[in-house]
Design a protein around this motif. Structure first.
Motif, PDB file in Angstrom:
ATOM      1  N   GLU A 112      20.464   6.843 -25.419  1.00  0.00           N
ATOM      2  CA  GLU A 112      19.867   5.555 -25.080  1.00  0.00           C
ATOM      3  C   GLU A 112      18.915   5.768 -23.912  1.00  0.00           C
ATOM      4  O   GLU A 112      19.292   6.343 -22.891  1.00  0.00           O
ATOM      5  N   LEU A 113      17.691   5.307 -24.081  1.00  0.00           N
ATOM      6  CA  LEU A 113      16.653   5.484 -23.071  1.00  0.00           C
ATOM      7  C   LEU A 113      16.328   4.137 -22.442  1.00  0.00           C
ATOM      8  O   LEU A 113      15.999   3.182 -23.151  1.00  0.00           O
ATOM      9  N   HIS A 114      16.437   4.055 -21.121  1.00  0.00           N
ATOM     10  CA  HIS A 114      16.094   2.828 -20.402  1.00  0.00           C
ATOM     11  C   HIS A 114      14.810   3.064 -19.618  1.00  0.00           C
ATOM     12  O   HIS A 114      14.745   3.980 -18.807  1.00  0.00           O
ATOM     13  N   VAL A 115      13.815   2.238 -19.879  1.00  0.00           N
ATOM     14  CA  VAL A 115      12.524   2.421 -19.222  1.00  0.00           C
ATOM     15  C   VAL A 115      12.207   1.203 -18.368  1.00  0.00           C
ATOM     16  O   VAL A 115      12.219   0.065 -18.859  1.00  0.00           O
ATOM     17  N   HIS A 116      11.955   1.460 -17.103  1.00  0.00           N
ATOM     18  CA  HIS A 116      11.508   0.419 -16.182  1.00  0.00           C
ATOM     19  C   HIS A 116       9.995   0.605 -16.038  1.00  0.00           C
ATOM     20  O   HIS A 116       9.554   1.669 -15.630  1.00  0.00           O
ATOM     21  N   LEU A 134      12.708  -1.839 -20.901  1.00  0.00           N
ATOM     22  CA  LEU A 134      12.830  -1.658 -22.340  1.00  0.00           C
ATOM     23  C   LEU A 134      13.957  -0.647 -22.581  1.00  0.00           C
ATOM     24  O   LEU A 134      14.071   0.323 -21.833  1.00  0.00           O
ATOM     25  N   ALA A 135      14.766  -0.889 -23.594  1.00  0.00           N
ATOM     26  CA  ALA A 135      15.819   0.069 -23.934  1.00  0.00           C
ATOM     27  C   ALA A 135      15.647   0.511 -25.387  1.00  0.00           C
ATOM     28  O   ALA A 135      15.388  -0.313 -26.261  1.00  0.00           O
ATOM     29  N   VAL A 136      15.764   1.803 -25.615  1.00  0.00           N
ATOM     30  CA  VAL A 136      15.698   2.359 -26.963  1.00  0.00           C
ATOM     31  C   VAL A 136      16.996   3.095 -27.199  1.00  0.00           C
ATOM     32  O   VAL A 136      17.354   3.976 -26.418  1.00  0.00           O
ATOM     33  N   ARG A 137      17.703   2.707 -28.245  1.00  0.00           N
ATOM     34  CA  ARG A 137      18.950   3.399 -28.555  1.00  0.00           C
ATOM     35  C   ARG A 137      18.843   4.027 -29.938  1.00  0.00           C
ATOM     36  O   ARG A 137      18.394   3.398 -30.898  1.00  0.00           O
ATOM     37  N   TYR A 138      19.259   5.299 -30.018  1.00  0.00           N
ATOM     38  CA  TYR A 138      19.311   5.958 -31.313  1.00  0.00           C
ATOM     39  C   TYR A 138      20.713   6.531 -31.479  1.00  0.00           C
ATOM     40  O   TYR A 138      21.143   7.389 -30.715  1.00  0.00           O
ATOM     41  N   SER A 139      21.423   6.014 -32.466  1.00  0.00           N
ATOM     42  CA  SER A 139      22.785   6.464 -32.663  1.00  0.00           C
ATOM     43  C   SER A 139      23.179   6.314 -34.125  1.00  0.00           C
ATOM     44  O   SER A 139      23.017   5.239 -34.702  1.00  0.00           O
ATOM     45  N   ARG A 140      23.673   7.386 -34.708  1.00  0.00           N
ATOM     46  CA  ARG A 140      24.120   7.366 -36.108  1.00  0.00           C
ATOM     47  C   ARG A 140      23.057   6.808 -37.043  1.00  0.00           C
ATOM     48  O   ARG A 140      23.350   5.958 -37.887  1.00  0.00           O
ATOM     49  N   GLY A 141      21.830   7.220 -36.819  1.00  0.00           N
ATOM     50  CA  GLY A 141      20.757   6.809 -37.701  1.00  0.00           C
ATOM     51  C   GLY A 141      20.260   5.391 -37.487  1.00  0.00           C
ATOM     52  O   GLY A 141      19.433   4.903 -38.231  1.00  0.00           O
ATOM     53  N   ARG A 142      20.785   4.757 -36.460  1.00  0.00           N
ATOM     54  CA  ARG A 142      20.358   3.383 -36.213  1.00  0.00           C
ATOM     55  C   ARG A 142      19.484   3.333 -34.968  1.00  0.00           C
ATOM     56  O   ARG A 142      19.878   3.806 -33.904  1.00  0.00           O
ATOM     57  N   LEU A 143      18.319   2.743 -35.131  1.00  0.00           N
ATOM     58  CA  LEU A 143      17.371   2.616 -34.030  1.00  0.00           C
ATOM     59  C   LEU A 143      17.356   1.171 -33.537  1.00  0.00           C
ATOM     60  O   LEU A 143      17.129   0.241 -34.315  1.00  0.00           O
ATOM     61  N   THR A 144      17.609   1.008 -32.253  1.00  0.00           N
ATOM     62  CA  THR A 144      17.634  -0.322 -31.665  1.00  0.00           C
ATOM     63  C   THR A 144      16.700  -0.351 -30.466  1.00  0.00           C
ATOM     64  O   THR A 144      16.739   0.563 -29.645  1.00  0.00           O
ATOM     65  N   MET A 195      12.510   6.345 -16.104  1.00  0.00           N
ATOM     66  CA  MET A 195      12.989   6.565 -17.466  1.00  0.00           C
ATOM     67  C   MET A 195      14.358   7.215 -17.304  1.00  0.00           C
ATOM     68  O   MET A 195      14.461   8.282 -16.709  1.00  0.00           O
ATOM     69  N   LYS A 196      15.386   6.538 -17.819  1.00  0.00           N
ATOM     70  CA  LYS A 196      16.744   7.082 -17.678  1.00  0.00           C
ATOM     71  C   LYS A 196      17.334   7.312 -19.055  1.00  0.00           C
ATOM     72  O   LYS A 196      17.388   6.388 -19.865  1.00  0.00           O
ATOM     73  N   LEU A 197      17.778   8.531 -19.270  1.00  0.00           N
ATOM     74  CA  LEU A 197      18.373   8.830 -20.568  1.00  0.00           C
ATOM     75  C   LEU A 197      19.889   8.947 -20.457  1.00  0.00           C
ATOM     76  O   LEU A 197      20.397   9.677 -19.607  1.00  0.00           O
TER      77      LEU A 197
END
Ligand code: NAG
Ligand code: CA
Length: 354
Positions: A111-115, A213-223, A269-271
């Motif tokens: 999960e990537l959090h971007v400020h 903004l947050a980008v999550r990639y987990s088990r083939g699901r992009l949020t 940017m925090k991963l």
């Protein structure tokens, strides 16, 4: 997948908003329904499903600031570092800048959090072009897609602030996602409409408060989620299942200006690593060899505008199908009962004539 009970994944600095645990539970239930009972509820490997990965994170005061060398990040073009932000482009015409993580990411779930802060002197629709977040094979290659290379391999999230397509009915700024195996080109004149997976409108420019903004990639699901309204909570923007991305790609951010301009600043940017279990058959394959792809039920060309930015595909589809079937079944039962009653009455009436 959303965070587990208690919601470690629901915490941006310990607060991922009120909506999330509920949504997490709901989508968790739906995912269970949809992805089958074959695996049961095994979800989290420990109670704390979120870990900051410093080698993939960019935080103040940006190590090595003042010198041209940051050990973990490379930058190029118009990118300028200060102690408070990384400015990808200044509010000037025809600038391009980017910043790239030097360390390939081998996490399967993250999960990537971007400020960020996009701001400038331009009035409504006289500013541009926006910036892009990347998880790609290529890095540090300048190009026409928000300051970076076209025909990329991997994932891009675009924060597009200018509607190049005059015919669009969309409201900008517009956030969209694109997955590419190198074969697709981003059509700037159409704001990437033909290659877009999903997207949403977000009022993220010239705000006096912090924008995330947050980008999550987990088990083939992009949020993708936004926190741009100063409400201290995440709002859904994109939620797509069936996304396949390899490990070993690089995180980056880039921005470009043309005739119109803006300051495009990254503050952090925090991963985070998400602790998620995968079935043995997934563990045994070489994740670095995965070809970026998306299995969609519909073509991205059929994209319809969804101003609410709510769930558009994935587990909800299965749920909706289930509801539809349930309604149909109820309808049939009601028809049968009514039919039987009518039939019986008619029989009785007929009897009287005899
Ligand atoms: C790349 O993607 C395109 C379209 O999405 C597809 O037709 C093509 O087969 C893919 N190539 C590979 C090598 O997977
Ligand atoms: Ca645009």
């Amino acid at each position: 997948m959303a965070a587990g009970p208690g919601g470690g994944g629901c915490a941006r600095r310990g607060r991922w908003g009120r909506g999330c645990p509920v949504r997490g539970l709901l989508s968790g239930a739906l995912l269970l329904l949809a992805s089958g009972l074959r695996r049961g509820a095994a979800e989290l490997t420990d109670g704390n499903n979120e870990h900051l990965k410093r080698e993939h994170s960019l935080t103040k005061p940006y190590q090595g600031v003042g010198s041209s060398s940051m050990p973990l990040w490379d930058f190029q073009g118009s990118t300028m570092l200060t102690s408070q932000y990384v400015r990808l482009t200044p509010d000037e015409r025809s600038k391009e800048g980017s910043i790239w993580n030097r360390v390939p990411c081998f996490l399967k779930d993250w999960e990537l959090h971007v400020h960020f802060k996009i701001h400038g002197a331009g009035k409504k629709n006289l500013h541009g072009d926006g910036f892009a977040l990347w998880y790609t094979r290529e890095r540090l290659m300048s190009g026409p897609v928000f300051g970076s290379k076209d025909n990329f391999h991997g994932l891009a999230i675009f924060l597009d602030t200018y509607p190049n397509d005059e015919a669009t009915e969309r409201v900008f700024p517009y956030i969209s996602a694109m997955v590419n195996n190198g074969s697709l080109a981003y059509d700037h004149s159409k704001d990437g409409r033909w290659t877009e997976l999903a997207g949403c409108t977000a009022d993220l420019r010239n705000q006096n408060h912090d924008t995330f903004l947050a980008v999550r990639y987990s088990r083939g699901r992009l949020t993708v989620m936004t926190d741009v309204e100063d409400k201290n909570e995440w709002k859904n923007c994109i939620d797509v299942a069936g996304v396949r991305l390899p490990t070993g790609y690089f995180f980056g951010a880039s921005a470009g200006t043309g005739d119109l301009s803006d300051n495009h600043d990254i503050i952090s940017m925090k991963l985070f690593q998400l602790m998620v279990e995968h079935p043995p058959e997934e563990e045994s394959i070489d994740w670095t060899k995965i070809e970026p792809s998306v299995s969609l039920l519909k073509s991205p060309k059929d994209n319809v505008d969804d101003p609410t930015g709510n769930f558009r595909s994935g587990p909800l589809t299965g749920w909706k199908v289930f509801l539809l079937l349930l309604c149909a079944l109820l309808g049939i039962i009601v028809c049968a009962v009514v039919g039987a009653v009518v039939f019986q009455r008619r029989q009785e009436r007929n009897k009287r004539f005899y």
